[in-house]
Scaffold this active site. Sequence first.
Site, PDB file in Angstrom:
ATOM      1  CG  ASP A  26     -89.293 -33.713  34.151  1.00  0.00           C
ATOM      2  OD1 ASP A  26     -90.501 -33.502  34.316  1.00  0.00           O
ATOM      3  OD2 ASP A  26     -88.471 -32.796  33.929  1.00  0.00           O
ATOM      4  CE  LYS A 131     -90.818 -30.457  34.681  1.00  0.00           C
ATOM      5  NZ  LYS A 131     -89.489 -30.166  34.193  1.00  0.00           N
ATOM      6  CB  CYS A 164     -86.302 -31.332  36.234  1.00  0.00           C
ATOM      7  SG  CYS A 164     -86.012 -30.794  34.527  1.00  0.00           S
TER       8      CYS A 164
HETATM    9  C1  C5J Z   1     -84.545 -32.848  33.873  1.00  0.00           C
HETATM   10  C2  C5J Z   1     -82.841 -32.252  32.285  1.00  0.00           C
HETATM   11  N1  C5J Z   1     -85.751 -33.402  33.908  1.00  0.00           N
HETATM   12  N2  C5J Z   1     -81.880 -32.859  32.987  1.00  0.00           N
HETATM   13  N3  C5J Z   1     -84.134 -32.328  32.687  1.00  0.00           N
HETATM   14  O1  C5J Z   1     -83.812 -32.856  34.834  1.00  0.00           O
HETATM   15  O2  C5J Z   1     -82.580 -31.626  31.294  1.00  0.00           O
END
Ligand code: C5J
Length: 222
Positions: A26, A131, A164
Site C-alpha cells: 500500500d 485488495k 495493513c
Molecule cells: C493501510 C490504512 N494501508 N491505514 N491502510 O494501512 O487504513
Amino acid sequence: MTHVTVPATPWAFEFDSDAVALLCIDFQRDFMEPGGFGESLGNDVSTLRTAIAPTSAVLAAFRERGWTVIHTREGHRADLTDLFPAKRDRGNPSLRIGEEGPMGRLLVRGSKGHDIIPELAPIEGEVVLDKPGKGSFYATDLETILRARGIRQLVVTGVTTEVCVQTTVREANDRGFESLILSDCTGSYFPEFHASALEMFSAQGAIVGWVGTSADLLDSLP
Ligand code: C5J
C-alpha cells in the site's frame, strides 16, 4: 538459487531466493501524499516518507536478482459494491472513501490517489494486487499466487505498520508463511504504534515474524 541469512530479531531469518517474495504493501498516494485518504483522517502523511528510500534500495536489490516482487493497493471498485458500510462510515474524516478529493476519488481503483507513489512504482512483470481490506490475503488471490510460485517466505515493507502491514503478516503467519518485516521500510502516522507493532511481531519467539533492517538484509545478499 541463493541461500540468504539475515541478522534479525529474535534470531536470524533464513530464506532461499526461489522461495521468497518482496511484499510492498500500500505505498499509495492516498496514504503517502497530502490530499489523500490518510490525510482525510487527520494524519500527518509526511511521517511515512522515511520508508521510501530504504524500500527503494531493497526493491532495486530484488529487481537486480530477478526475485519475486509483489505490490498491493488498498481500494475499491468504482461503484463501491465491495465497500462495507462499516468501513465507509468509520471515523470522522473530512472526506469519505469514494468521495472526490484533490487526487480523485479516495481509495477508488483508477484514481490518482489509489496509485502507488512514483518512487516505488511497479515495473513490468511485478504482481500488483488490489485488495478491498487491510489484509493482503482477504478477498484476494495472494495465497494462490504465492503457492503457485513455491513461495514460503516474505520480506515485508509498506504502510502502515500497525494496520495493513500488521494484518497482512498475521494472515501470512496463519497460512504458514514466514515474514521478515523491515523496520525502516515500514511506517506509521503514530511512531509509538510503529514501535509496538514491530515489538509484537517478534515477541514470544517470532510469534508473528522476524524484524530486521534494510541494511542488514542488503549486507546479507550475495
Ligand atoms: C493501510 C490504512 N494501508 N491505514 N491502510 O494501512 O487504513
